[in-house]
Enzyme design. Structure first.
Site, short mmCIF file in Angstrom:
data_model
loop_
_atom_site.label_atom_id
_atom_site.label_comp_id
_atom_site.label_asym_id
_atom_site.label_seq_id
_atom_site.Cartn_x
_atom_site.Cartn_y
_atom_site.Cartn_z
N CYS A 137 135.13 22.63 56.29
CA CYS A 137 135.14 21.73 55.22
C CYS A 137 135.99 22.36 53.94
O CYS A 137 135.62 23.44 53.55
CB CYS A 137 133.58 21.40 54.90
SG CYS A 137 133.19 20.61 53.41
N CYS B 265 130.71 23.47 47.22
CA CYS B 265 129.36 22.81 47.22
C CYS B 265 128.43 24.02 47.37
O CYS B 265 127.28 23.82 46.57
CB CYS B 265 129.67 22.05 48.19
SG CYS B 265 128.20 21.25 48.78
N CYS C 48 126.55 23.91 52.64
CA CYS C 48 126.33 24.44 53.93
C CYS C 48 126.77 25.89 53.94
O CYS C 48 128.13 26.15 54.56
CB CYS C 48 127.19 23.60 54.86
SG CYS C 48 126.48 21.87 55.07
N CYS D 251 131.51 13.71 54.02
CA CYS D 251 130.53 15.03 54.34
C CYS D 251 130.52 15.10 55.81
O CYS D 251 129.72 14.11 56.47
CB CYS D 251 129.37 15.09 53.63
SG CYS D 251 128.35 16.44 53.98
N GLN E 32 111.91 12.49 56.85
CA GLN E 32 112.60 13.65 57.11
C GLN E 32 114.18 13.26 57.12
O GLN E 32 114.58 12.02 57.40
CB GLN E 32 112.25 14.02 58.35
CG GLN E 32 110.76 14.62 58.44
CD GLN E 32 110.88 16.29 57.88
OE1 GLN E 32 111.87 16.81 57.55
NE2 GLN E 32 109.69 16.79 57.99
N TYR F 171 97.88 15.64 53.91
CA TYR F 171 99.16 15.41 53.41
C TYR F 171 99.97 14.46 54.40
O TYR F 171 101.26 14.68 54.61
CB TYR F 171 100.13 16.59 53.41
CG TYR F 171 99.57 17.96 52.62
CD1 TYR F 171 99.12 18.02 51.24
CD2 TYR F 171 98.79 18.86 53.44
CE1 TYR F 171 98.95 19.13 50.70
CE2 TYR F 171 98.15 20.01 52.67
CZ TYR F 171 98.03 20.25 51.42
OH TYR F 171 97.41 21.09 50.87
N ASP G 47 100.81 19.57 56.90
CA ASP G 47 102.45 19.49 56.47
C ASP G 47 102.57 19.24 55.17
O ASP G 47 102.87 18.45 54.61
CB ASP G 47 103.13 18.28 57.29
CG ASP G 47 104.58 18.43 57.17
OD1 ASP G 47 105.05 19.32 56.68
OD2 ASP G 47 105.05 17.44 57.54
N CYS H 212 107.85 23.75 55.80
CA CYS H 212 109.24 23.74 55.53
C CYS H 212 109.51 24.94 54.73
O CYS H 212 110.59 25.21 54.51
CB CYS H 212 109.31 22.55 54.76
SG CYS H 212 108.65 22.47 53.30
#
Length: 416
Positions: A18, A24, A27, A117, A241, A270, A346, A373
Site C-alpha cells: 500500500c 496512515c 495496517c 484501500c 462487527q 452487553y 462481550d 476485544c
C-alpha cells in the site's frame, strides 16, 4: 498519496503493498507475511495468559490463533484483502471549495487522500470519496476543526456482506442541510447499493465521530445482513462487527463453548443488537434443543434492534431483551433466584467491572463465555472470576483485524 521512487526506470510502491501504509498507520503489519503475523499474535497471547494459567494450575493450552484462510502454525496463508465492511472518512475544507477526504495521517488530523484501500470492502472507498465530490457539487462546506465552521464532518459507510446493500451515515455539525434534495440525488447516484442515507448530528468539539441524534434521510431504516444463518437489521449507529467473515468464526467459537442443553437459559450481557445470543439460540433450536435467551443492554436503540432481529429470525418466542444496566439486572436476578445456566459476556475494550463480575458470580451460571476485544483486560477479569470458583477450560484467539497487532479472544469458563 505518497510519491513513488524510481530506480532503473522501474516504478514500485514506496511502502510495499500500500503506497500510504506508513503515513496512515492503520495496517502497520501489512508488509509482514500473514503466517508471521499469526505466529507473533500466538506468542503474544501465550505470554499474556501464561501467568494466569500457571497461578491457578489450569490444564488448558491456548488454542491456535484463528486467522483468515488458516491458523497460526500453517505454512502458507494468503494475505487477507477486502475484509473490512465498515469504512469511515473525515472531511476537511480544501482550496476553492474543495472537500478533502481520506484517512488521518498517523498521530495527526492531517487528511491523506486515499483512492482505494486494499483491506476495505470492494467499492467502499470509492463511495466515501464520492460523498466528497457530491458535497462539492452541491456547495456543502466541510467542517473546519480550527474555526469550527462548516457542516460535513464525517461519513460512515457500512456495506452488506451477504446482502447487496450499503448504509451511508453523514455526520454533520448541525441539522440543516443546504441544497438538500440535490445532495441526496447526488449521493444516490454514487452507487446503486446505497439503500440507506442517514444523518447524525454532532455539534460538539470532540474527537468522537458520532453525536447522539440520528435521522434517516432516505431509503430503508436499517441495513440488512446475515451471519451464521441469521438475518439482522442494523441501525445506523448500532454496533456491528467490522469483519463479518471473522465474526462468524468468533461467534461459532462462543456458541460451541456455551454447550447449550435442553431447557437452558442463556443470558447475553452487553447484547447490543442481539447478534451473538440470537445466533446461539438459532443453533440450539435447529439442533432440537429448547432454550430461552435473555439479552440485557443499556442502549435502548440496541434493544429495539435486538427485538426486531428476534422477530426476523422467528425467535421472538424464545428470546427476551431488556434495556437495563447489566450489573443492576444481574444483581436483582440473583436476589430473586432467577436461573441462568450460561452467561455470555462481550464487554467493551475497558472490560467488565468488579461489580458486574460479582453480580455474574452471584447468578452462578454453569458456564461463562467471555468474548473480548482486549485480552489485557480479559486476563484481569478472568482472575476476578477465578476467585469465585470459575476455571478457564478453553481459550481461542481470533484475528479480527489482519495486518495489525489487535487480537480478540473467546474464553470458556466453567464453575468448579
Amino acid at each position: 498519496m505518497a510519491q513513488h521512487r524510481t530506480t532503473s526506470h522501474k516504478k514500485r510502491p514506496a511502502d510495499g503493498p500500500c503506497p500510504v501504509m506508513r503515513e496512515c498507520g492503520g495496517c502497520a503489519w501489512l508488509g509482514m507475511p500473514y503466517r508471521k503475523q499469526l505466529a507473533r499474535k500466538q506468542q503474544a497471547m501465550e505470554e499474556l495468559f501464561a501467568p494466569l494459567i500457571e497461578k491457578h494450575r489450569w490444564d488448558v493450552a491456548i488454542g491456535p490463533v484463528q486467522g483468515m484462510g488458516g491458523q497460526a502454525g500453517d505454512a502458507d496463508i494468503p494475505a487477507p484483502r477486502a475484509f473490512r465492511y465498515k469504512a469511515v472518512t473525515p472531511f476537511a475544507p480544501g482550496p476553492r471549495g474543495r472537500v478533502r477526504s481520506g484517512f488521518f495521517a498517523r498521530g495527526t488530523h492531517r487528511i491523506i487522500p486515499i483512492p482505494e484501500c486494499i483491506v476495505e470492502a470492494p467499492g467502499a472507498r470509492a463511495i466515501l470519496n464520492g460523498v466528497a465530490r457530491a458535497a462539492e457539487s452541491c456547495r456543502i462546506p466541510a467542517y473546519n476543526e480550527d474555526t469550527r465552521r462548516g457542516l460535513l464532518r464525517y461519513a460512515v459507510l457500512r456495506m452488506g456482506w451477504r446482502s447487496d446493500e450499503a448504509m451511508l451515515t453523514l455526520v454533520t455539525s448541525q441539522r440543516n442541510l443546504p441544497h438538500y434534495q440535490a445532495f441526496l440525488k447526488a449521493l444516490h447516484d454514487i452507487d446503486p447499493r446505497i439503500s440507506t442515507i442517514a444523518q447524525n448530528i454532532n455539534p460538539r468539539v470532540t474527537n468522537a465521530i458520532l453525536g447522539s441524534e440520528t435521522h434517516i434521510l432516505a431509503g430503508r431504516t436499517h441495513l440488512r445482513d446475515q451471519l451464521l444463518g441469521c438475518t439482522f437489521d442494523i441501525s445506523p449507529i448500532a454496533f456491528y462487527q467490522t469483519n463479518p467473515a471473522q465474526t462468524e468464526v468468533l461467534y461459532q467459537l462462543a456458541i460451541d463453548g456455551m454447550d447449550l442443553r435442553d431447557g437452558d437459559v442463556l443470558m447475553d450481557a452487553y447484547c447490543g443488537s442481539g447478534t451473538i445470543g440470537l445466533c446461539a439460540a438459532r443453533a440450539a433450536v435447529d439442533a432440537g434443543r429448547s432454550v430461552q435467551l435473555l439479552g440485557v443492554e443499556r442502549n435502548v436503540a440496541g434493544i429495539a434492534d435486538a427485538k426486531r432481529n428476534a422477530t426476523l429470525n422467528d425467535l421472538d418466542q424464545v428470546a427476551r431483551f431488556v434495556a437495563d444496566d447489566a450489573t443492576a439486572y444481574m444483581r436483582r436476578a440473583a436476589e430473586h433466584g432467577e436461573r441462568v445456566d450460561v452467561l455470555c459476556f462481550d464487554p467493551p475494550r475497558a472490560g467488565s467491572t468488579p461489580a458486574c463480575l460479582d453480580a455474574a458470580c452471584e447468578l452462578g451460571p454453569r458456564r461463562i463465555v467471555y468474548v473480548s476485544c482486549n485480552p489485557q483486560t480479559q486476563v484481569r477479569d478472568i482472575e476476578h472470576l477465578a476467585r469465585s470458583g470459575y476455571r478457564m477450560i478453553r481459550l481461542t484467539p481470533v484475528d479480527m483485524f489482519p495486518h495489525t497487532d489487535h487480537v480478540e479472544t473467546v474464553a470458556i469458563l466453567e464453575h468448579r
